[in-house]
Design a protein around this motif. Structure first.
Motif, PDB file in Angstrom:
ATOM      1  N   TRP A   1      58.389 -48.360  26.509  1.00 20.21           N
ATOM      2  CA  TRP A   1      57.188 -49.194  26.640  1.00 20.21           C
ATOM      3  C   TRP A   1      56.413 -49.223  25.325  1.00 20.21           C
ATOM      4  N   PHE A   2      56.030 -50.430  24.900  1.00 15.82           N
ATOM      5  CA  PHE A   2      55.170 -50.629  23.736  1.00 15.82           C
ATOM      6  C   PHE A   2      53.964 -51.427  24.211  1.00 15.82           C
ATOM      7  N   ILE A   3      52.771 -50.864  24.013  1.00 16.61           N
ATOM      8  CA  ILE A   3      51.546 -51.448  24.557  1.00 16.61           C
ATOM      9  C   ILE A   3      50.509 -51.570  23.444  1.00 16.61           C
TER      10      ILE A   3
ATOM     11  N   LEU B   1      42.823 -50.100  21.015  1.00 16.47           N
ATOM     12  CA  LEU B   1      42.197 -49.895  22.323  1.00 16.47           C
ATOM     13  C   LEU B   1      40.798 -50.499  22.359  1.00 16.47           C
ATOM     14  N   GLY B   2      40.458 -51.094  23.489  1.00 19.77           N
ATOM     15  CA  GLY B   2      39.148 -51.720  23.650  1.00 19.77           C
ATOM     16  C   GLY B   2      39.165 -53.218  23.403  1.00 19.77           C
ATOM     17  N   GLN B   3      40.254 -53.723  22.825  1.00 20.74           N
ATOM     18  CA  GLN B   3      40.380 -55.160  22.593  1.00 20.74           C
ATOM     19  C   GLN B   3      41.070 -55.807  23.791  1.00 20.74           C
ATOM     20  N   SER B   4      41.026 -57.111  23.833  1.00 20.68           N
ATOM     21  CA  SER B   4      41.643 -57.852  24.929  1.00 20.68           C
ATOM     22  C   SER B   4      42.305 -59.087  24.352  1.00 20.68           C
ATOM     23  N   PRO B   5      43.407 -59.533  24.959  1.00 20.70           N
ATOM     24  CA  PRO B   5      44.073 -59.011  26.146  1.00 20.70           C
ATOM     25  C   PRO B   5      44.935 -57.793  25.829  1.00 20.70           C
ATOM     26  N   ILE B   6      45.555 -57.249  26.868  1.00 15.35           N
ATOM     27  CA  ILE B   6      46.443 -56.095  26.744  1.00 15.35           C
ATOM     28  C   ILE B   6      47.872 -56.604  26.946  1.00 15.35           C
ATOM     29  N   TYR B   7      48.748 -56.245  26.011  1.00 11.19           N
ATOM     30  CA  TYR B   7      50.143 -56.669  26.040  1.00 11.19           C
ATOM     31  C   TYR B   7      51.051 -55.461  26.242  1.00 11.19           C
ATOM     32  N   GLY B   8      52.064 -55.621  27.062  1.00 18.31           N
ATOM     33  CA  GLY B   8      53.061 -54.576  27.243  1.00 18.31           C
ATOM     34  C   GLY B   8      54.454 -55.171  27.184  1.00 18.31           C
ATOM     35  N   THR B   9      55.355 -54.474  26.522  1.00 18.47           N
ATOM     36  CA  THR B   9      56.749 -54.895  26.408  1.00 18.47           C
ATOM     37  C   THR B   9      57.632 -53.687  26.655  1.00 18.47           C
ATOM     38  N   ARG B  10      58.591 -53.839  27.576  1.00 16.72           N
ATOM     39  CA  ARG B  10      59.541 -52.756  27.837  1.00 16.72           C
ATOM     40  C   ARG B  10      60.894 -53.141  27.259  1.00 16.72           C
TER      41      ARG B  10
ATOM     42  N   PRO C   1      60.906 -53.306  34.975  1.00 13.65           N
ATOM     43  CA  PRO C   1      62.183 -52.922  34.363  1.00 13.65           C
ATOM     44  C   PRO C   1      62.294 -53.275  32.881  1.00 13.65           C
ATOM     45  N   THR C   2      63.346 -52.754  32.272  1.00 14.52           N
ATOM     46  CA  THR C   2      63.693 -53.089  30.892  1.00 14.52           C
ATOM     47  C   THR C   2      63.742 -54.610  30.738  1.00 14.52           C
ATOM     48  N   GLY C   3      63.099 -55.106  29.684  1.00 18.13           N
ATOM     49  CA  GLY C   3      63.045 -56.544  29.431  1.00 18.13           C
ATOM     50  C   GLY C   3      61.781 -57.204  29.937  1.00 18.13           C
ATOM     51  N   ALA C   4      60.982 -56.469  30.721  1.00 15.71           N
ATOM     52  CA  ALA C   4      59.739 -57.039  31.256  1.00 15.71           C
ATOM     53  C   ALA C   4      58.643 -57.029  30.199  1.00 15.71           C
ATOM     54  N   LYS C   5      57.774 -58.021  30.311  1.00 16.38           N
ATOM     55  CA  LYS C   5      56.580 -58.110  29.464  1.00 16.38           C
ATOM     56  C   LYS C   5      55.403 -58.454  30.360  1.00 16.38           C
ATOM     57  N   PHE C   6      54.207 -58.030  29.931  1.00 19.22           N
ATOM     58  CA  PHE C   6      53.005 -58.419  30.665  1.00 19.22           C
ATOM     59  C   PHE C   6      51.857 -58.663  29.712  1.00 19.22           C
ATOM     60  N   ILE C   7      50.936 -59.494  30.181  1.00 24.21           N
ATOM     61  CA  ILE C   7      49.649 -59.706  29.514  1.00 24.21           C
ATOM     62  C   ILE C   7      48.597 -59.630  30.607  1.00 24.21           C
TER      63      ILE C   7
ATOM     64  N   LEU D   1      47.647 -42.150  29.824  1.00 22.57           N
ATOM     65  CA  LEU D   1      47.235 -43.545  30.012  1.00 22.57           C
ATOM     66  C   LEU D   1      46.136 -43.693  31.055  1.00 22.57           C
ATOM     67  N   SER D   2      46.086 -42.788  32.024  1.00 18.52           N
ATOM     68  CA  SER D   2      45.037 -42.893  33.045  1.00 18.52           C
ATOM     69  C   SER D   2      43.651 -42.765  32.426  1.00 18.52           C
ATOM     70  N   GLU D   3      43.546 -42.098  31.285  1.00 21.88           N
ATOM     71  CA  GLU D   3      42.269 -41.968  30.571  1.00 21.88           C
ATOM     72  C   GLU D   3      42.135 -43.038  29.492  1.00 21.88           C
ATOM     73  N   MET D   4      43.209 -43.284  28.752  1.00 24.62           N
ATOM     74  CA  MET D   4      43.171 -44.181  27.596  1.00 24.62           C
ATOM     75  C   MET D   4      43.189 -45.656  27.967  1.00 24.62           C
ATOM     76  N   LEU D   5      44.060 -46.015  28.933  1.00 23.54           N
ATOM     77  CA  LEU D   5      44.309 -47.419  29.227  1.00 23.54           C
ATOM     78  C   LEU D   5      44.748 -47.558  30.690  1.00 23.54           C
ATOM     79  N   PRO D   6      43.847 -47.229  31.631  1.00 25.22           N
ATOM     80  CA  PRO D   6      44.228 -47.224  33.042  1.00 25.22           C
ATOM     81  C   PRO D   6      44.676 -48.598  33.563  1.00 25.22           C
ATOM     82  N   GLU D   7      44.284 -49.674  32.876  1.00 27.85           N
ATOM     83  CA  GLU D   7      44.635 -51.022  33.304  1.00 27.85           C
ATOM     84  C   GLU D   7      46.145 -51.260  33.336  1.00 27.85           C
ATOM     85  N   VAL D   8      46.910 -50.493  32.556  1.00 30.32           N
ATOM     86  CA  VAL D   8      48.351 -50.749  32.459  1.00 30.32           C
ATOM     87  C   VAL D   8      49.182 -49.955  33.464  1.00 30.32           C
ATOM     88  N   LEU D   9      48.580 -49.013  34.155  1.00 25.33           N
ATOM     89  CA  LEU D   9      49.343 -48.122  35.033  1.00 25.33           C
ATOM     90  C   LEU D   9      50.173 -48.861  36.076  1.00 25.33           C
ATOM     91  N   ASN D  10      49.634 -49.925  36.656  1.00 22.71           N
ATOM     92  CA  ASN D  10      50.351 -50.654  37.706  1.00 22.71           C
ATOM     93  C   ASN D  10      51.611 -51.349  37.199  1.00 22.71           C
TER      94      ASN D  10
END
Length: 113
Positions: free
Chosen positions: A58-60, A38-47, A94-100, A80-89
């Motif tokens: 979800w793995f973030i 936490l606190g590093q950038s960028p933020i990666y998410g994989t479902r 769906p399953t198989g989605a990824k984001f950076i 997550l709203s406290e720890m990593l609010p940037e990922v909430l949106n």
């Protein structure tokens, strides 16, 4: 499969799914977060596909990935709203989605091949 409480999806989450032409899929109650990153950038998410009997899809992580067995920790989605609010949106992708995303406004969302 347990879903998070009925606060999902909200309008921002629907907009992200619509923007990328993906169906809305509310998250489970638990996600896996690389807490030490936490606190590093960028933020990666994989479902990923929810495993049989599993409760996390979800793995973030932030910054560099680590293959360490203890890299991810289970976290209740409402923290997550406290720890990593940037990922909430992105949580209703769906399953198989990824984001950076990053703190400068960069955003990329795609489906895993």
């Amino acid at each position: 499969m347990q879903k998070a409480e009925s606060t999902y999806p909200d309008e921002s989450q629907k907009k992200i799914c619509d923007k990328y032409g993906m169906p809305v899929q509310p998250p489970e109650e638990m996600v896996a977060v690389a807490v030490e990153s936490l606190g590093q950038s960028p933020i990666y998410g994989t479902r990923v596909q929810l495993p049989d009997g599993g409760n996390v899809s979800w793995f973030i992580h932030c910054g560099e990935f680590s293959p360490s067995d203890d890299f991810y920790k289970p976290v209740h989605v409402h923290h997550l709203s406290e720890m990593l609010p940037e990922v909430l949106n992105y949580l209703c992708l769906p399953t198989g989605a990824k984001f950076i995303i990053d703190t400068a406004g960069y955003e990329d969302v795609w489906m895993a091949q």
